[in-house]
Design a protein around this motif. Structure first.
Motif, PDB file in Angstrom:
ATOM      1  N   ILE A 145      -0.715  -3.669 -20.899  1.00  0.00           N
ATOM      2  CA  ILE A 145      -0.648  -3.249 -19.489  1.00  0.00           C
ATOM      3  C   ILE A 145      -1.650  -4.035 -18.638  1.00  0.00           C
ATOM      4  CG2 ILE A 145      -2.286  -1.327 -19.849  1.00  0.00           C
ATOM      5  CD1 ILE A 145       0.699  -1.117 -17.494  1.00  0.00           C
ATOM      6  N   ASN A 146      -2.787  -4.427 -19.253  1.00  0.00           N
ATOM      7  CA  ASN A 146      -3.820  -5.128 -18.485  1.00  0.00           C
ATOM      8  C   ASN A 146      -3.326  -6.461 -17.926  1.00  0.00           C
ATOM      9  OD1 ASN A 146      -3.670  -6.099 -21.117  1.00  0.00           O
ATOM     10  ND2 ASN A 146      -5.725  -6.910 -21.031  1.00  0.00           N
ATOM     11  N   GLN A 147      -2.327  -7.031 -18.590  1.00  0.00           N
ATOM     12  CA  GLN A 147      -1.854  -8.339 -18.124  1.00  0.00           C
ATOM     13  C   GLN A 147      -0.807  -8.238 -17.018  1.00  0.00           C
ATOM     14  OE1 GLN A 147      -1.076 -11.255 -21.315  1.00  0.00           O
ATOM     15  NE2 GLN A 147      -2.154  -9.838 -22.643  1.00  0.00           N
ATOM     16  N   ILE A 148      -0.225  -7.048 -16.874  1.00  0.00           N
ATOM     17  CA  ILE A 148       0.826  -6.942 -15.844  1.00  0.00           C
ATOM     18  C   ILE A 148       0.485  -5.938 -14.759  1.00  0.00           C
ATOM     19  CG2 ILE A 148       2.713  -7.692 -17.341  1.00  0.00           C
ATOM     20  CD1 ILE A 148       3.447  -4.682 -17.614  1.00  0.00           C
ATOM     21  N   ILE A 149      -0.647  -5.264 -14.909  1.00  0.00           N
ATOM     22  CA  ILE A 149      -0.964  -4.170 -13.972  1.00  0.00           C
ATOM     23  C   ILE A 149      -0.975  -4.657 -12.519  1.00  0.00           C
ATOM     24  CG2 ILE A 149      -3.484  -4.444 -14.301  1.00  0.00           C
ATOM     25  CD1 ILE A 149      -1.841  -1.084 -13.737  1.00  0.00           C
ATOM     26  N   ILE A 150      -1.555  -5.857 -12.301  1.00  0.00           N
ATOM     27  CA  ILE A 150      -1.663  -6.379 -10.940  1.00  0.00           C
ATOM     28  C   ILE A 150      -0.269  -6.564 -10.331  1.00  0.00           C
ATOM     29  CG2 ILE A 150      -2.170  -8.544  -9.713  1.00  0.00           C
ATOM     30  CD1 ILE A 150      -4.880  -8.500 -10.799  1.00  0.00           C
ATOM     31  N   TYR A 151       0.630  -7.078 -11.134  1.00  0.00           N
ATOM     32  CA  TYR A 151       1.979  -7.335 -10.618  1.00  0.00           C
ATOM     33  C   TYR A 151       2.744  -6.023 -10.427  1.00  0.00           C
ATOM     34  CZ  TYR A 151       0.368 -11.847 -12.093  1.00  0.00           C
ATOM     35  OH  TYR A 151      -0.402 -12.967 -12.256  1.00  0.00           O
ATOM     36  N   LEU A 152       2.504  -5.066 -11.326  1.00  0.00           N
ATOM     37  CA  LEU A 152       3.148  -3.756 -11.180  1.00  0.00           C
ATOM     38  C   LEU A 152       2.704  -3.090  -9.882  1.00  0.00           C
ATOM     39  CD1 LEU A 152       3.049  -1.992 -14.686  1.00  0.00           C
ATOM     40  CD2 LEU A 152       5.044  -2.665 -13.354  1.00  0.00           C
ATOM     41  N   VAL A 153       1.386  -3.123  -9.658  1.00  0.00           N
ATOM     42  CA  VAL A 153       0.847  -2.512  -8.441  1.00  0.00           C
ATOM     43  C   VAL A 153       1.404  -3.222  -7.210  1.00  0.00           C
ATOM     44  CG1 VAL A 153      -1.277  -2.109  -7.116  1.00  0.00           C
ATOM     45  CG2 VAL A 153      -1.242  -1.674  -9.557  1.00  0.00           C
ATOM     46  N   ALA A 154       1.476  -4.560  -7.306  1.00  0.00           N
ATOM     47  CA  ALA A 154       2.013  -5.336  -6.180  1.00  0.00           C
ATOM     48  C   ALA A 154       3.444  -4.907  -5.876  1.00  0.00           C
ATOM     49  CB  ALA A 154       1.954  -6.829  -6.501  1.00  0.00           C
ATOM     50  N   VAL A 155       4.243  -4.726  -6.916  1.00  0.00           N
ATOM     51  CA  VAL A 155       5.644  -4.319  -6.711  1.00  0.00           C
ATOM     52  C   VAL A 155       5.692  -2.955  -6.038  1.00  0.00           C
ATOM     53  CG1 VAL A 155       7.733  -3.582  -7.948  1.00  0.00           C
ATOM     54  CG2 VAL A 155       6.582  -5.703  -8.600  1.00  0.00           C
ATOM     55  N   VAL A 156       4.893  -2.016  -6.560  1.00  0.00           N
ATOM     56  CA  VAL A 156       4.917  -0.649  -6.008  1.00  0.00           C
ATOM     57  C   VAL A 156       4.461  -0.663  -4.544  1.00  0.00           C
ATOM     58  CG1 VAL A 156       3.862   1.646  -6.172  1.00  0.00           C
ATOM     59  CG2 VAL A 156       4.617   0.454  -8.242  1.00  0.00           C
ATOM     60  N   ILE A 157       3.380  -1.359  -4.261  1.00  0.00           N
ATOM     61  CA  ILE A 157       2.860  -1.371  -2.881  1.00  0.00           C
ATOM     62  C   ILE A 157       3.846  -2.041  -1.932  1.00  0.00           C
ATOM     63  CG2 ILE A 157       1.069  -2.395  -1.396  1.00  0.00           C
ATOM     64  CD1 ILE A 157      -0.967  -1.584  -3.442  1.00  0.00           C
ATOM     65  N   LEU A 158       4.423  -3.140  -2.373  1.00  0.00           N
ATOM     66  CA  LEU A 158       5.336  -3.848  -1.467  1.00  0.00           C
ATOM     67  C   LEU A 158       6.646  -3.086  -1.261  1.00  0.00           C
ATOM     68  CD1 LEU A 158       4.709  -7.560  -2.424  1.00  0.00           C
ATOM     69  CD2 LEU A 158       3.834  -6.277  -0.480  1.00  0.00           C
ATOM     70  N   LEU A 159       7.029  -2.282  -2.265  1.00  0.00           N
ATOM     71  CA  LEU A 159       8.235  -1.468  -2.081  1.00  0.00           C
ATOM     72  C   LEU A 159       7.971  -0.331  -1.100  1.00  0.00           C
ATOM     73  CD1 LEU A 159       9.759  -1.187  -5.675  1.00  0.00           C
ATOM     74  CD2 LEU A 159      10.772  -2.301  -3.685  1.00  0.00           C
ATOM     75  N   THR A 160       6.769   0.223  -1.168  1.00  0.00           N
ATOM     76  CA  THR A 160       6.461   1.369  -0.301  1.00  0.00           C
ATOM     77  C   THR A 160       5.858   0.931   1.040  1.00  0.00           C
ATOM     78  OG1 THR A 160       4.366   1.573  -1.445  1.00  0.00           O
ATOM     79  CG2 THR A 160       6.149   3.018  -2.185  1.00  0.00           C
ATOM     80  N   MET A 161       5.094  -0.168   1.007  1.00  0.00           N
ATOM     81  CA  MET A 161       4.467  -0.680   2.237  1.00  0.00           C
ATOM     82  C   MET A 161       4.762  -2.184   2.327  1.00  0.00           C
ATOM     83  SD  MET A 161       0.816   1.113   1.446  1.00  0.00           S
ATOM     84  CE  MET A 161       0.022   0.900   3.027  1.00  0.00           C
ATOM     85  N   PRO A 162       5.920  -2.547   2.855  1.00  0.00           N
ATOM     86  CA  PRO A 162       6.348  -3.949   2.816  1.00  0.00           C
ATOM     87  C   PRO A 162       5.352  -4.927   3.443  1.00  0.00           C
ATOM     88  CG  PRO A 162       8.143  -2.537   3.518  1.00  0.00           C
ATOM     89  CD  PRO A 162       6.917  -1.679   3.480  1.00  0.00           C
ATOM     90  N   ARG A 163       4.504  -4.480   4.365  1.00  0.00           N
ATOM     91  CA  ARG A 163       3.527  -5.401   4.978  1.00  0.00           C
ATOM     92  C   ARG A 163       2.218  -5.434   4.200  1.00  0.00           C
ATOM     93  NH1 ARG A 163       5.124  -2.896  10.228  1.00  0.00           N
ATOM     94  NH2 ARG A 163       6.873  -4.168  10.892  1.00  0.00           N
ATOM     95  N   GLY A 164       2.170  -4.768   3.059  1.00  0.00           N
ATOM     96  CA  GLY A 164       0.934  -4.700   2.303  1.00  0.00           C
ATOM     97  C   GLY A 164       0.052  -3.591   2.831  1.00  0.00           C
ATOM     98  N   LEU A 165      -1.157  -3.503   2.259  1.00  0.00           N
ATOM     99  CA  LEU A 165      -2.029  -2.369   2.600  1.00  0.00           C
ATOM    100  C   LEU A 165      -2.416  -2.353   4.066  1.00  0.00           C
ATOM    101  CD1 LEU A 165      -4.374  -2.398  -0.539  1.00  0.00           C
ATOM    102  CD2 LEU A 165      -2.576  -0.731  -0.011  1.00  0.00           C
ATOM    103  N   LEU A 166      -2.874  -3.472   4.574  1.00  0.00           N
ATOM    104  CA  LEU A 166      -3.335  -3.510   5.968  1.00  0.00           C
ATOM    105  C   LEU A 166      -2.650  -4.635   6.758  1.00  0.00           C
ATOM    106  CD1 LEU A 166      -7.189  -3.033   5.280  1.00  0.00           C
ATOM    107  CD2 LEU A 166      -5.566  -1.285   5.938  1.00  0.00           C
ATOM    108  N   GLY A 167      -1.419  -4.934   6.398  1.00  0.00           N
ATOM    109  CA  GLY A 167      -0.706  -6.039   7.046  1.00  0.00           C
ATOM    110  C   GLY A 167      -0.347  -5.729   8.491  1.00  0.00           C
TER     111      GLY A 167
END
Lengths: 341, 447
Positions: free
Chosen positions: A312-334
């Motif tokens: 999981i440590n090798q993909i966590i960043i990408y997983l989080v990126a997918v979840v955030i971009l699906l829920t917040m398409p502009r990113g956290l503070l875009g």
């Protein structure tokens, strides 16, 4: 508890490096609209400023021994560092502190590299599609790393932290958690340094007139130009500042990770993910996402987590990126409108 | 009805034309028949293919391998001081090339990637006419190129590859390995670990997540558990992870008192440096001093890790400080040529090139089956690791293995590894059948 605290500190360190690189990337993207894939190479060049400075300080006078021979029959060499021969204890002090002193060298060098890069190459690609910018900057990154490999070789070149902070800090005793909890001093220094640089960049943009104009230019460069301000010149300086930030991140990272020609590429992709998660063009977003992803990656490496989710440590960043971009398409503070045309 | 007339001139012309017509295809047929095996040398030269990492994380090792190969070619062609030709127990090589043909070479870049290594080996065989491929600095590369060489009927003399699989489950009739392997590292290291660290220890493994790392972890785990040690955990780390801190922090709370780093090259330099930064050299666990073990050491890696390697135990195939006649001859020859001592990668590659050439001389042919036969079961000496056997059953060399320690007081920038023990050949010899695999046929093939 100890393990959680240590992983949290690891995450802060890694997050500090991600945040510094992502901050520079965002500065360049926000001002010039350029997707700079050579930004990781600037991080690497900063690290090699430290290597070069250390090599210069460690230059030795080589004299052939009058009688002793090597195993291959040539005279044994007697080596004396010039700095120590000339300056005595002060020379030894300079060598000991070569990494922090490299900052003094790295700032002007990286500024010049950044400005030359922008004026010599990047400016010709402002009006071109992002794909062209990515190709040319990625090509530049490869050229830069091949040059470094040619002159410094492919093996990592370790750089020592000053002796006073070379060991580990007894943070367990500080926090009343027992004796066994130690953490490398230099990593604490790095976190503090990253925080200071980030604060300095924000202060520059927030509290100086120069920074205010740059921020205005980031919003609407055409209007700022109509006011008679040469915003392009300021953006060039901003590119230089971004290069300095990446370079300083590289300089201070050398005692943590012995620099090699490939280190920029190793950080680049993750830093782009950080920029996207933080929100394209958002400086606070880049910093927030840098620390967030660094900490998450660190916790994902804990044995307890890995035993349930192997790898999981090798993909966590990408997983989080997918979840955030699906829920917040502009990113956290875009911001609205950035990369959305 | 026309009358067929034949003049003397016409008869001569027709005869000449027929002769040319008949001779022309014969010349092609003769050429085709002449090459009875892949890249059979027909001229006055023979071409060897040196496939080494010229880019990527092991590029420095590749550069040293290439230096060694160039020196070997020089010595085979009768130039320079002759190097190990003078100490090699076989006297078949005369310094006049191989079987009287001058040795030439082509090079390829493996990039430490299996697919790139296969592509460059294929190019050297198909386009450059290399009759033998040698080199590499990764077990993944060795296994891949060895497979290709088996398919193409070309001899492969492996360079630096330490995985058990190379001469274990992935062994091939056309592939030969002079370098030692992880299993031998375990056999050599075990008694020293018991002697110096005791038999009541708990180990934590960090392992490079590929072929070589897995077999080394397995071998060292079996060895240490055989001593009575416990294994707290064995964690796989991605190749080229860079910052290993996230893998190192769990070690501190695992109850382990030994960290085994199944890492090589850049990964070992980084993980060891960071382990030292996390205070592991000063740590006390279970009432014992915490220890770090690096089962596969090399001087080039030690240079990268700097001060951090001091006192750390590991094994190595060969070290330039050895005092036997062969080692000294090689160090002298290499040192005079390049100004610094050779690495173990350079030594193994140099020896492999000479062993191939010698096998051709002894076989009296370049034909692969004959060369294979000459190498299988060949026993020799004078190359730097004592009496050595190229075992026929798996094409693995059996010779002395060195247990080394990071030098506490180096006398020069190259004096980084101190030889703790030279483990005799019989103590690192094992049953060939334990790793399975099949050598396959040695049929003659055209490429």
């Amino acid at each position: 508890m100890d393990a959680i605290l240590l992983q949290f500190l690891n995450g802060l360190d890694k997050g500090g490096a991600y945040a510094l690189i992502a901050l520079g990337l965002t500065l360049v993207f926000g001002t010039l609209g350029v997707v700079n894939f050579a930004h990781g190479a600037l991080f690497m060049l900063g690290a090699f400023c430290a290597v070069t400075f250390n090599k210069l300080l460690s230059l030795e006078k080589v004299v052939a021994h009058p009688t002793e021979k090597t195993a291959w029959g040539t005279p044994v060499e007697i080596r004396t560092p010039y700095v120590e021969a000339w300056l005595g204890d002060f020379g030894a002090f300079l060598v000991n502190y070569s990494v922090p002193f490299s900052i003094i060298v790295a700032i002007p060098v990286m500024l010049v590299i950044g400005i030359v890069m922008e004026r010599g190459l990047i400016k010709h690609f402002y009006k071109r599609p992002h794909a062209d910018q990515i190709l040319v900057t990625f090509g530049l990154a490869i050229v830069l790393q091949e040059i470094i490999k040619h002159y410094f070789g492919a093996n990592p070149i370790p750089q020592a932290a000053p002796a006073v902070v070379a060991g580990s800090a007894d943070i367990g005793a500080w926090l009343g958690l027992g004796d066994g909890l130690v953490y490398p001093w230099w990593r604490l220094v790095y976190f503090g340094f990253a925080a200071a640089v980030i604060a300095a960049v924000f202060a520059f943009l927030q509290f100086t007139t120069y920074g205010m104009v740059v921020r205005a230019g980031m919003r609407d460069s055409e209007t700022v130009g109509l006011l008679g301000i040469n915003i392009q010149k300021r953006f060039t300086v901003v590119f230089g500042i971004a290069a300095v930030v990446a370079g300083l991140a590289g300089v201070m990272y050398t005692p943590i990770l012995p620099p090699d020609y490939h280190m920029g590429m190793d950080f680049l992709v993750l830093s782009f993910v950080v920029v996207v998660v933080g929100g394209m063009g958002s400086l606070p977003g880049a910093v927030l996402a840098g620390f967030l992803l660094g900490i998450l990656q660190s916790f994902a490496s804990m044995n307890a987590v890995m035993s349930i989710f192997p790898g999981i440590n090798q993909i966590i960043i990408y997983l989080v990126a997918v979840v955030i971009l699906l829920t917040m398409p502009r990113g956290l503070l875009g911001r609205e409108g950035v990369m959305e045309e | 009805m026309s009358k067929l007339t034949m003049t003397r001139r016409g008869l001569l012309k027709a005869g000449a034309a027929s002769g040319v017509a008949l001779a022309a295809p014969l010349s092609f047929v003769r050429g085709a028949h002449a090459e009875s095996f892949c890249n059979m040398p027909t001229g006055s030269t023979v071409t060897l293919g040196f496939n080494v990492p010229q880019s990527g994380p092991y590029a420095d090792e590749g550069a040293d391998e290439l230096r060694a190969y160039q020196l070997a070619v020089k010595h085979l062609n009768g130039e320079g001081d002759g190097g190990l030709l003078n100490t090699f127990s076989s006297k078949a090589l005369k310094g006049n090339g191989i079987l009287g043909k001058k040795v030439e070479f082509v090079t390829g870049d493996t990039q430490t990637k299996s697919d790139a290594a296969r592509a460059s080996a294929k190019r050297m065989i198909e386009k450059d006419g290399a009759i033998m491929i040698t080199g590499g600095s990764s077990s993944g590369v060795a296994v891949a190129v060895q497979g290709l060489c088996q398919e193409m009927g070309v001899i492969f003399m492996a360079g630096l590859t330490h995985s058990n699989d190379t001469t274990g489950k992935d062994k091939k009739r056309f592939g030969f390995r002079h370098f030692f392997n992880a299993y031998q590292s375990g056999l050599a290291l075990g008694p020293i670990l018991a002697d110096q660290l005791g038999t009541d220890r708990t180990a934590y493994h960090l392992t490079a997540d590929y072929n070589w790392g897995w077999t080394q972890e397995e071998s060292i785990k079996n060895t240490t558990e055989g001593l009575g040690w416990q294994t707290a955990n064995a964690v796989r780390t991605p190749l080229g992870a860079g910052d290993f801190s996230q893998y190192l922090t769990p070690v501190l709370n695992s109850g382990a008192d030994v960290l085994v780093l199944n890492h090589y090259g850049k990964d070992m330099v980084n993980s060891l440096t960071q382990a030292v930064q996390f205070g592991m050299r000063e740590k006390q666990v279970n009432g014992k001093d915490f220890q770090i073990v690096v089962p596969l050491f090399s001087r080039l890696m030690a240079q990268g890790a700097g001060e951090n390697i001091k006192g750390i135990l590991g094994t190595t195939n060969w070290n330039w400080s050895l005092q036997d006649e062969g080692s000294q001859a090689f160090v002298k020859s290499f040192g005079q040529e390049y100004g610094f001592p050779p690495s173990q990668a350079a030594q193994t590659c140099y020896v492999q090139a000479l062993l191939y050439a010698d096998a051709c001389e002894r076989a009296g042919s370049f034909e692969p089956p004959a060369v294979i036969e000459a190498l299988e079961g060949f026993e020799f000496d004078g190359m730097g690791n004592g009496s050595t056997l190229y075992r026929a059953a798996d094409h693995q060399c059996f010779k002395e293995v060195l247990v080394v320690k990071g030098n506490e007081a180096p006398s020069s920038q190259f004096d980084l590894l101190e030889v703790v023990k030279i483990v005799p050949r019989d103590q690192v010899t094992y049953d060939a059948s334990i790793f399975g695999g099949d050598l396959g046929p040695s049929d003659v093939r055209k490429c």
